[in-house]
Enzyme design. Structure first.
Site, PDB file in Angstrom:
ATOM      1  N   HIS A 171       0.862  -1.022  -0.110  1.00 40.29           N
ATOM      2  CA  HIS A 171      -0.114   0.098  -0.081  1.00 40.29           C
ATOM      3  C   HIS A 171       0.652   1.131  -0.090  1.00 40.29           C
ATOM      4  CE1 HIS A 171      -0.046  -1.621   4.349  1.00 40.29           C
ATOM      5  NE2 HIS A 171       1.037  -0.719   4.024  1.00 40.29           N
ATOM      6  N   TYR A 258      17.185   1.902   2.865  1.00 41.69           N
ATOM      7  CA  TYR A 258      17.383   1.441   1.623  1.00 41.69           C
ATOM      8  C   TYR A 258      18.589   2.109   0.936  1.00 41.69           C
ATOM      9  CZ  TYR A 258      12.757  -0.147   2.498  1.00 41.69           C
ATOM     10  OH  TYR A 258      11.403  -0.664   3.076  1.00 41.69           O
TER      11      TYR A 258
END
Length: 488
Positions: A171, A258
């Site tokens: 989502h 990340y």
């Protein structure tokens, strides 16, 4: 219509309830069967009671069954939804705790980085077991909807090795779009159109239109910097927007782990994160949140059961993809969403075998991806770093190859920015030993890993992280919720 949906990991109570009520918002789906399965009989019992209460309160013919026998739940299922977290909070705590000893400070640790890679090692053998059962006992051509992280690794394994019709669902795109619509002053999220493409948790809004008008970088930067809340909560994300020219779907805390630039120095971390909520970068934030949520649910279960007596309101149907995909496949009402699938030319400048997240349309003929998308070069470069780690991690998990696992962790962007090769080798040994109960493919490697750990001279430190908060008690949570309610 009458068909069967199996939910694996149905003890994920809040999420299972959301998927259940979303699906029952489709009028044609009232007469279907939900088969719940989980390794925890206790959790299954709680969620079944809640779903039974919903069915009863809404006078539905819907059938709900629950069993710890996964194969029984999958038998004859047309759709299988996975929400599993292999190892639960116990293994997850090691995903955060052990890397901290080597200076690796994660907010979530469920996608890549040291925690996400080990999470994948625990999940992938189980995902392949799911695929075997789906192939043998589910409906022919059953569809596997994977919600479990690490999204790309799990979906990669299911498609390449499990040979099951699989789509990964998240989502993050929807949440990012809601933010953009808000900062641009849209009256409704439906005024914003967008193309968002990349890989899961590193997807990029490469084309934005507000009521048909194209939105450029400068306008978007100014809108975020003028926003009284997001300007503080999304500092790192805004910095990436300024440098890359496009906005990332993922939260400030997720995105920070990340990349190799923002969490590699402890004294720099607090500059880029915000402590108003865990998702903005708190050390181990999602672990704390998950622990508190589980404790709260166990304690306040009667309230959750009472709330299940309310009528289902189709106007409150969420933007989770699952119910909309099923509706499109079964009724041919076309749905546009962003899906995790094998690339196969969808994104021109990412590898063919990678699991990408990109726009597609669903109808009776299946999920049809919009092909020929080219990412901005900086976005593609960032995605490539993660894809290479994901590929090695999947192959290591399949083969039980601890040397390849160490190389995958070594090549992770944040790990590589923080740790030396010697530290990475020891850290992986320590994590494999600590999580051996959930890593059957590495059983042969555990004795040697223990021997190396006994002889190792690599120094570690006991460190809570740059921005750690303690798990709050039930009393503290109650007081906080009461204060919020009082202030409106």
């Amino acid at each position: 219509m009458s068909f069967k949906i199996a939910i694996i990991g149905a003890g994920s109570v809040g999420f299972t309830k959301k998927l259940f009520t979303d699906i029952l918002c489709v009028p044609e789906f009232k007469d279907i069967e939900f088969a719940l399965t989980d390794v925890s009989e206790h959790n299954l019992g709680m969620i079944k009671a809640i779903l039974d209460r919903i069915v009863e309160a809404n006078h539905l013919p819907t059938r709900v069954t629950a069993t710890t026998n996964r194969r029984e739940a999958l038998e004859g299922a047309r759709y299988i939804i996975s929400c599993v977290r292999v190892g639960g909070l116990e293994a997850y705590a090691d995903d955060i705790r052990i890397p901290l000893k080597y200076g690796i400070d994660q907010c979530v640790g469920d996608t890549i980085c040291a925690g996400g890679i080990l999470y994948g090692q625990r999940n992938i053998p189980v995902i392949l077991d799911f695929c075997k059962d789906i192939s043998e006992v589910a409906e022919t051509d059953a569809k596997f909807l994977n919600y479990a992280n690490p999204m790309a690794m799990n979906t990669w394994a299911a498609i390449e090795y499990g040979k099951v019709d699989t789509v990964g669902l998240c989502h993050g795109v929807q949440h990012g779009a809601e933010q953009i619509a808000e900062v641009l002053g849209a009256k409704s999220r439906h005024e914003l159109d967008y193309v968002c493409s990349g890989i899961n948790h590193q997807t990029w809004f490469i084309d934005l239109r507000l009521n048909g008008r194209k939105i450029g970088k400068d306008e978007l930067v100014a809108a975020f910097e003028a926003h009284p809340v997001y300007s503080q909560q999304e500092k790192l994300r805004i910095d990436v927007l300024k440098r890359f020219g496009v906005y990332s779907t993922e939260s400030n805390g997720h995105l920070s782990e990340y990349l190799p630039w923002y969490r590699k120095r402890p004294d720099e971390i607090t500059r880029w994160i915000d402590m108003s909520d865990w998702i903005h970068g708190e050390t181990g934030g999602y672990l704390r949140y998950s622990t508190e949520t589980r404790n709260w649910f166990e304690t306040e279960y009667p309230q959750f059961l009472e709330a299940a007596s309310k009528p289902i309101d189709p106007a409150k149907r969420s933007n989770e993809h699952a119910s909309h995909i099923l509706e499109a496949l079964e009724t041919n009402r076309v749905y546009r969403g962003h899906f995790n699938v094998k690339n196969n030319g969808v994104i021109t400048n990412l590898p063919q075998d990678a699991i990408i997240e990109s726009p597609g349309f669903v109808d009776r003929f299946g999920i049809n991806m919009a092909a020929g998308i080219t990412l901005p070069e900086a976005c593609a470069a960032t995605c490539m770093a993660s894809i290479n780690v994901q590929r090695m991690s999947v192959h290591a998990a399949i083969a039980g190859d601890i040397d390849l696992l160490k190389l995958a962790v070594l090549h992770d962007p944040l790990v590589g920015a923080v740790s030396t090769p010697e530290e990475v080798w020891q850290m992986v040994d320590e994590m494999v030993v600590a999580q051996a109960a959930w890593l059957p493919q590495y059983a042969h490697a555990v004795p040697a890993a223990k021997e190396r750990l006994a002889k190792s001279k690599v120094k570690t430190r006991e460190w809570a992280g740059a921005a750690r908060r303690n798990v709050r008690s039930i009393e503290e949570l109650r007081a906080e919720k009461a204060a919020l309610k009082q202030t409106g």
